[in-house]
Design an enzyme around this catalytic site. Structure first.
Site, PDB file in Angstrom:
ATOM      1  N   LYS A 119       0.888  -1.159   0.000  1.00 45.00           N
ATOM      2  CA  LYS A 119       0.000   0.000   0.000  1.00 45.00           C
ATOM      3  C   LYS A 119       0.928   1.211   0.000  1.00 45.00           C
ATOM      4  CE  LYS A 119      -4.403   1.443   2.016  1.00 45.00           C
ATOM      5  NZ  LYS A 119      -5.207   1.518   0.809  1.00 45.00           N
TER       6      LYS A 119
HETATM    7  N1  PPE Z   1      -7.180  -1.432  -3.656  1.00 49.93           N
HETATM    8  C1  PPE Z   1      -6.675  -0.203  -3.477  1.00 49.93           C
HETATM    9  C2  PPE Z   1      -5.853   0.400  -4.544  1.00 49.93           C
HETATM   10  C3  PPE Z   1      -6.945   0.476  -2.290  1.00 49.93           C
HETATM   11  O1  PPE Z   1      -6.446   1.691  -2.110  1.00 49.93           O
HETATM   12  C4  PPE Z   1      -7.759  -0.133  -1.295  1.00 49.93           C
HETATM   13  C5  PPE Z   1      -8.079   0.574  -0.024  1.00 49.93           C
HETATM   14  C6  PPE Z   1      -8.260  -1.425  -1.538  1.00 49.93           C
HETATM   15  C7  PPE Z   1      -7.933  -2.057  -2.726  1.00 49.93           C
HETATM   16  C8  PPE Z   1      -9.075  -2.151  -0.510  1.00 49.93           C
HETATM   17  O2  PPE Z   1      -8.258  -2.587   0.545  1.00 49.93           O
HETATM   18  P1  PPE Z   1      -8.824  -2.850   2.015  1.00 49.93           P
HETATM   19  O3  PPE Z   1      -9.109  -1.526   2.612  1.00 49.93           O
HETATM   20  O4  PPE Z   1      -7.763  -3.594   2.696  1.00 49.93           O
HETATM   21  O5  PPE Z   1     -10.055  -3.659   1.861  1.00 49.93           O
HETATM   22  N2  PPE Z   1      -8.085   1.983  -0.097  1.00 49.93           N
HETATM   23  C9  PPE Z   1      -7.954   2.760   1.109  1.00 49.93           C
HETATM   24  C10 PPE Z   1      -7.695   4.221   0.827  1.00 49.93           C
HETATM   25  C11 PPE Z   1      -8.703   4.982   0.077  1.00 49.93           C
HETATM   26  C12 PPE Z   1      -8.357   6.447  -0.030  1.00 49.93           C
HETATM   27  O6  PPE Z   1      -8.893   7.091  -0.945  1.00 49.93           O
HETATM   28  O7  PPE Z   1      -7.584   6.986   0.766  1.00 49.93           O
HETATM   29  C13 PPE Z   1      -9.083   2.528   2.085  1.00 49.93           C
HETATM   30  O8  PPE Z   1     -10.141   2.027   1.737  1.00 49.93           O
HETATM   31  O9  PPE Z   1      -8.876   2.833   3.266  1.00 49.93           O
END
Ligand code: PPE
Length: 305
Positions: A159
């Protein structure tokens, strides 16, 4: 953004306004930083952080992948996040926690190992990521003209701050074209993920979501797979091509911020009846019951503060 009272920075709680950094911080110039996104929900027994351990673990793993030495243990960061939610005396239902690490001031040039590592935990009240309306009616998704970077050039499982340039380009394009969110394919043309969420579709009663070959290992995606299976729904983890999206019966996005957001349209094609589908609705309400502590079966995912 709604300011809160305190931010934890390098081991200390300091007032929100004082959590600043120098303009010559390394990360501002070269983009190597790592972030997490974790949520705390107001339950009947006070705030509960959802899957805290998994999020902190992923932060440290992202940092390892991108060569950032975070000088804190997972336990220290978990304790500090609990304290952060307590100290800020939030009142709303939704609190978003943003743990991150970046490279600070002191060196210039691409080689980063001599730059100081700054570790921060911030939290603020943040409501529906894709709008309250989106949660109920569903959002409109556009397949991006940008693809998710290939595994030979970037690290999608980290991330990493750097991955969000690609996300921003796709998001901007989607919004400019009148959509709510962009969906990125990988360099082979298979669905990777949305700009900040994972993708799911439903065909013939089966829930289908791609493997994380070219995407973040989403914690919400993993959670929703478990929920769906517990509900007796068959879940397939396999690649999805573009044209299959257009004939999905239902679709939705998952993420810590996006939660379970239905998709009602993709590239001008109506998905199902063009509204939140029945299976999506069931999964969504089960998800909210879980995070708000209304389902004892999933209590083990909650850390009460
Ligand atoms: N893909 C990406 C690229 C991504 O940023 C997130 C979370 C996910 C998948 C889902 O991951 P998870 O939260 O573990 O289920 N994106 C984070 C940030 C968003 C933002 O705009 O800042 C979030 O959901 O916290």
């Amino acid at each position: 953004m709604d300011a809160a009272k305190y931010i934890w920075m390098n081991g200390k709680f300091i007032p929100w306004e004082e959590a600043t950094t120098h303009v010559l911080s390394h990360t501002i110039h070269y983009g190597n930083g790592v972030i997490e996104g974790t949520k705390a929900y107001k339950t009947k027994k006070g705030y509960a952080i959802f899957r805290l351990k998994e999020h902190t673990k992923r932060l440290l793993e992202s940092a390892k992948m991108t060569l950032i030495d975070v000088p804190y243990t997972a336990e220290e960061l978990n304790e500090a996040q609990i304290e952060l939610v307590r100290k800020n005396e939030f009142i709303g239902d939704n609190v978003y926690i943003r743990p991150f690490a970046f490279l600070g001031y002191g060196v210039m040039g691409v080689y980063h190992k001599n730059a100081p590592v700054e570790t921060v935990l911030a939290a603020w009240e943040w409501g529906a990521y894709l709008g309250e309306e989106g949660l109920k009616r569903g959002i409109r998704l556009k397949i991006s003209s940008f693809s998710r970077p290939a595994n030979t050039s970037n690290m999608g499982k980290a991330k990493a701050t750097a991955n969000y340039l690609n996300s921003q380009l796709a998001k901007h394009e989607a919004i400019e074209c009148g959509y709510d969110e962009g969906l990125l394919l990988d360099d082979q043309g298979y669905v990777a993920e949305a700009t900040g969420a994972a993708f799911f579709m439903i065909r013939d009663g089966k829930v289908i979501t791609p493997p994380s070959d070219n995407a973040l290992e989403s914690i919400t995606q993993r959670t929703v797979i478990e929920l769906a299976e517990d509900m007796g729904i068959e879940v397939l983890r396999r690649r999805i091509t573009r044209e299959e999206l257009y004939i999905a019966d239902e679709a939705f996005l998952t993420g810590t911020a996006a939660e379970v957001t239905p998709v009602r349209e993709i590239d001008g094609r109506m998905i199902g009846k063009g509204e939140r589908g029945p299976i999506t609705e069931k999964i969504q309400s089960t998800y909210f019951d879980m995070v708000f502590g209304r389902n004892p079966k999933y209590e083990h995912y909650l850390t009460y503060v």
